[in-house]
Write a protein that holds these residues in place. Structure first.
Motif, PDB file in Angstrom:
ATOM      1  N   CYS A 107      -2.310  10.091 -12.797  1.00 38.64           N
ATOM      2  CA  CYS A 107      -2.330  10.722 -13.950  1.00 38.64           C
ATOM      3  C   CYS A 107      -2.047   9.819 -15.152  1.00 38.64           C
ATOM      4  CB  CYS A 107      -1.477  12.092 -13.909  1.00 38.64           C
ATOM      5  SG  CYS A 107      -1.675  13.120 -12.384  1.00 38.64           S
ATOM      6  N   CYS A 146      -4.249   7.544 -17.773  1.00 37.27           N
ATOM      7  CA  CYS A 146      -5.139   8.115 -18.844  1.00 37.27           C
ATOM      8  C   CYS A 146      -4.400   8.882 -19.742  1.00 37.27           C
ATOM      9  CB  CYS A 146      -6.448   8.805 -18.271  1.00 37.27           C
ATOM     10  SG  CYS A 146      -7.454   7.950 -17.523  1.00 37.27           S
ATOM     11  N   HIS A 147      -2.846   9.362 -19.222  1.00 37.07           N
ATOM     12  CA  HIS A 147      -2.237  10.123 -20.157  1.00 37.07           C
ATOM     13  C   HIS A 147      -0.938   9.750 -20.147  1.00 37.07           C
ATOM     14  CE1 HIS A 147      -5.429  13.444 -19.816  1.00 37.07           C
ATOM     15  NE2 HIS A 147      -5.501  13.043 -18.566  1.00 37.07           N
ATOM     16  N   PHE A 162     -10.018  21.376 -20.838  1.00 32.23           N
ATOM     17  CA  PHE A 162     -11.183  20.555 -20.837  1.00 32.23           C
ATOM     18  C   PHE A 162     -11.884  20.938 -22.241  1.00 32.23           C
ATOM     19  CE2 PHE A 162     -10.652  20.242 -16.009  1.00 32.23           C
ATOM     20  CZ  PHE A 162     -10.316  19.053 -16.117  1.00 32.23           C
ATOM     21  N   ARG A 203     -14.975  22.216 -27.428  1.00 28.91           N
ATOM     22  CA  ARG A 203     -14.165  22.911 -27.825  1.00 28.91           C
ATOM     23  C   ARG A 203     -13.213  22.281 -29.055  1.00 28.91           C
ATOM     24  NH1 ARG A 203      -8.559  22.744 -24.053  1.00 28.91           N
ATOM     25  NH2 ARG A 203      -8.602  20.758 -25.331  1.00 28.91           N
TER      26      ARG A 203
HETATM   27  C1  HEC Z   1      -9.387   8.276 -15.545  1.00 19.41           C
HETATM   28  C2  HEC Z   1      -8.704   9.005 -16.668  1.00 19.41           C
HETATM   29  C3  HEC Z   1      -7.934  10.205 -16.164  1.00 19.41           C
HETATM   30  C4  HEC Z   1      -6.984  10.436 -15.162  1.00 19.41           C
HETATM   31  C5  HEC Z   1      -6.701   9.474 -14.140  1.00 19.41           C
HETATM   32  C6  HEC Z   1      -6.427  11.656 -15.579  1.00 19.41           C
HETATM   33  N1  HEC Z   1      -7.191  12.269 -16.342  1.00 19.41           N
HETATM   34 FE1  HEC Z   1      -6.636  14.274 -17.212  1.00 19.41          FE
HETATM   35  N2  HEC Z   1      -8.360  13.963 -18.496  1.00 19.41           N
HETATM   36  C7  HEC Z   1      -9.136  12.885 -18.522  1.00 19.41           C
HETATM   37  C8  HEC Z   1     -10.401  13.343 -19.305  1.00 19.41           C
HETATM   38  C9  HEC Z   1     -11.554  12.257 -19.587  1.00 19.41           C
HETATM   39  C10 HEC Z   1     -10.286  14.701 -19.512  1.00 19.41           C
HETATM   40  C11 HEC Z   1     -11.283  15.491 -20.316  1.00 19.41           C
HETATM   41  C12 HEC Z   1     -12.376  15.656 -19.225  1.00 19.41           C
HETATM   42  C13 HEC Z   1     -13.179  16.733 -19.932  1.00 19.41           C
HETATM   43  O1  HEC Z   1     -13.199  17.588 -20.675  1.00 19.41           O
HETATM   44  O2  HEC Z   1     -14.546  17.079 -19.181  1.00 19.41           O
HETATM   45  C14 HEC Z   1      -9.020  15.115 -19.213  1.00 19.41           C
HETATM   46  C15 HEC Z   1      -8.241  16.306 -19.130  1.00 19.41           C
HETATM   47  C16 HEC Z   1      -6.995  16.678 -18.692  1.00 19.41           C
HETATM   48  C17 HEC Z   1      -6.434  17.938 -19.361  1.00 19.41           C
HETATM   49  C18 HEC Z   1      -7.097  18.903 -20.146  1.00 19.41           C
HETATM   50  C19 HEC Z   1      -6.310  18.869 -21.466  1.00 19.41           C
HETATM   51  C20 HEC Z   1      -6.917  19.642 -22.409  1.00 19.41           C
HETATM   52  O3  HEC Z   1      -6.706  19.483 -23.721  1.00 19.41           O
HETATM   53  O4  HEC Z   1      -7.920  20.348 -22.023  1.00 19.41           O
HETATM   54  C21 HEC Z   1      -5.130  17.642 -18.681  1.00 19.41           C
HETATM   55  C22 HEC Z   1      -3.985  18.828 -18.681  1.00 19.41           C
HETATM   56  C23 HEC Z   1      -5.203  16.542 -17.789  1.00 19.41           C
HETATM   57  N3  HEC Z   1      -6.203  15.834 -17.941  1.00 19.41           N
HETATM   58  C24 HEC Z   1      -4.142  16.275 -16.985  1.00 19.41           C
HETATM   59  C25 HEC Z   1      -4.491  15.264 -16.001  1.00 19.41           C
HETATM   60  C26 HEC Z   1      -3.501  15.334 -14.795  1.00 19.41           C
HETATM   61  C27 HEC Z   1      -2.511  16.135 -14.478  1.00 19.41           C
HETATM   62  C28 HEC Z   1      -3.884  14.159 -13.987  1.00 19.41           C
HETATM   63  C29 HEC Z   1      -3.620  13.579 -12.788  1.00 19.41           C
HETATM   64  C30 HEC Z   1      -3.441  14.840 -11.589  1.00 19.41           C
HETATM   65  C31 HEC Z   1      -4.971  13.508 -14.712  1.00 19.41           C
HETATM   66  N4  HEC Z   1      -5.206  14.203 -15.884  1.00 19.41           N
HETATM   67  C32 HEC Z   1      -5.615  12.211 -14.432  1.00 19.41           C
HETATM   68  C33 HEC Z   1      -8.965  11.651 -18.162  1.00 19.41           C
HETATM   69  C34 HEC Z   1      -8.008  11.526 -16.854  1.00 19.41           C
END
Ligand code: HEC
Ligand code: HEC
Length: 495
Positions: free
Chosen positions: A99, A102-103, A158, A362
């Protein structure tokens, strides 16, 4: 006679002296006046706090979007477990993406990239600019939003809201007993496995995405549930994890439900809402610079009153209406498989199928926004100035838009044609009066920089300080399985 002349001369010089003093006084008063207007070197008009305070009470704003919410602290055992899970590549199909890839907290809870790179990065622990995929291009089609303040969303998560609370009760992050819809269920249909709140529901999905974490080789042809089960049994078979779950849940069982619960708690502990604006709303007139106050007026006032009308969409203490709008931001990168070539992204339309939602995304929150770049659903802007100016006149801004200003190389694909479709959609919605985007706001560059000053005042200082963020970053001793991401930047410096 001489005497009289002498005395006249004396009188004259006295008058000259007085006049000089008077001039000095004028100059001095002018100086003081300018000083009081300038406030740190800016020279626009002074904002009367009373004017802003009327707006604050009319909106109304409390300054604190986390008020009355039941949020975990990072020190709680469940959040601590969630932190370890958030940082482990063992949740990536091929052990190369977590996770945090990217965060990352130090990167504003995002990745500082226009578009993310998840699996197969040439150096999995290198985060931010410089993170590369062997193909040379980012592989994920949308910008990674921040996990900071994720608990403050009550409608959906999302960019297209595909994890959505059906009740949308204010103040509970989806936890109102009316259920949550996820990509595992049809639009408007409760996912019985979603877990208690939006944050937990969302944490079930990144592990199933081939580009983000799963890879094409892990659980080939399985369902999302198959992927989650496979990961839960992987962790169950590893040395450190059962004891971790035992100490939090009282038994060592590892299920994906528990994994998501813990990750959700970690994310929900990332509350960063202490900022100068809040101090101002709570009564401290000196908390904002004069420029930030002018920016606030522009932000909140309607175009008819000389404002920019930002609050039409970026409303409330969280600075978002949590709804979807068409803005026609440049569409770059791989896209979501929409349009003739599959390079387009229809946004909210993908979920609702409603024509008005085609190209709607959004409304982002403005809290900590200065740390959130690159901006927009496809990360197509590097600076706040650019994204603000684009709002003012999307069509002509797009005419002079270039991806060359982006630090990360991204594929343009059909950027011209796809973005034009979105701009045409916006024009239709503006013509029929359904768009909330004001059609004719013109701002001077001073006004744009005032808006930026205001947005800067929405930054919680903690999110800019590694030391303050350290509570949300595990130490090497907290590496449960040997797969903890030990993040570093492109210069090799630890994050
Ligand atoms: C490769 C990069 C990547 C990884 C690894 C990743 N994310 Fe994300 N995350 C994104 C992207 C890109 C979006 C937006 C996707 C969309 O809106 O379609 C997102 C959206 C989110 C959101 C929504 C935030 C919002 O404001 O709506 C959360 C919470 C989140 N991720 C948590 C996680 C968690 C927990 C994990 C691991 C289980 C994770 N991410 C792994 C890229 C990543
Ligand atoms: C019609 C509703 C609406 C209005 C009015 C509006 N915005 Fe936005 N704003 C949005 C939406 C929707 C997005 C995201 C669009 C996308 O990702 O494609 C956005 C994106 C942004 C972003 C980028 C944030 C990020 O994290 O990517 C900033 C900054 C911003 N707006 C500031 C402003 C300012 C300042 C104003 C007033 C001049 C304003 N907005 C007016 C709806 C609006």
């Amino acid at each position: 006679m001489f005497r009289r002349i002498d005395s006249r001369l004396h009188e004259f010089s006295f008058i000259v002296h007085e006049v000089m003093n008077f001039q000095k006084l004028i100059f001095f008063s002018l100086f003081i006046f300018l000083l009081s207007c300038s406030n740190g070197g800016d020279d626009g008009p002074t904002v009367h706090d009373s004017e802003l305070r009327v707006i604050i009470s009319e909106q109304p704003l409390s300054g604190d979007p986390a008020l009355n919410r039941n949020l975990p602290s990072i020190t709680e055992p469940l959040a601590q477990l969630g932190m370890k899970l958030f940082f482990t590549k063992a949740l990536g199909g091929e052990f190369d993406s977590a996770c945090v890839s990217c965060h990352h907290p130090v990167l504003g809870g995002g990745d500082d990239l226009s578009l993310p790179i998840g699996v197969e990065a040439t150096e999995p622990d290198l985060l931010g600019p410089g993170r590369k995929h062997p193909s040379g291009n980012p592989t994920v089609p949308r910008n990674a939003p921040t996990t900071f303040n994720v608990s403050l969303w009550d409608n959906s998560l999302f960019h297209d809201g595909r994890v959505e609370s059906l009740g949308k009760t204010v103040g509970v992050n989806g936890e109102d007993g009316q259920g949550i819809r996820t990509p595992d269920t049809d639009f408007d249909t409760v996912d019985p496995l979603s877990g208690p709140n939006l944050s937990v529901a969302q944490a079930r999905f990144p592990v199933t995405s081939a580009e983000e974490m799963r890879t094409e080789r892990f659980v080939v042809d399985g369902s999302n549930e198959d992927v989650r089960r496979a990961l839960a049994s992987r962790l169950s078979a590893m040395e450190g994890w059962p004891a971790e779950f035992q100490s939090v849940f009282g038994d060592p069982t590892i299920s994906y439900d528990r994994i998501a619960l813990a990750i959700g708690a970690y994310e929900r502990s990332q509350t960063f809402v202490e900022n100068d604006w809040k101090a101002y709303v709570l009564g401290d007139n000196s908390a904002l610079s004069n420029g930030a106050k002018r920016g606030a007026l522009l932000f909140f006032q309607e175009p008819a009153d000389g404002g920019a009308g930002c609050v039409r969409c970026h409303s409330g203490d969280f600075f978002t209406d949590q709804k979807y709008h068409v803005l026609g931001f440049p569409q770059v990168g791989p896209g979501k498989g929409n349009g003739g070539n599959g390079t387009d992204d229809f946004g909210r339309f993908r979920e609702t199928g409603l024509e008005k939602d085609r190209y709607a995304f959004r409304t982002p929150s403005m809290l900590n926004v200065a740390q959130m770049g690159p901006y927009g659903h496809a990360g197509s802007f590097e600076t706040l100035e650019e994204v603000i100016e684009y709002h003012l006149d999307p069509a002509s801004s797009f005419a002079s838009y270039s991806t060359s200003s982006l630090r990360q190389g991204v594929q343009e694909n059909d950027m011209q044609a796809n973005t034009q479709e979105a701009l045409d959609k916006l024009a239709v919605l503006q013509a029929d009066g359904t768009s909330k985007l004001p059609a004719s706001v013109e701002l001077t560059s001073q006004e744009v920089s005032d808006l930026v000053s205001f947005l800067n005042a929405l930054t919680d200082p903690c999110v800019t300080e590694r030391e303050c963020l350290a509570s949300w970053i595990p130490t090497p001793e907290q590496d449960v399985d040997g797969f903890q991401v030990v993040a570093f930047d492109e210069n090799g410096n630890p994050l």
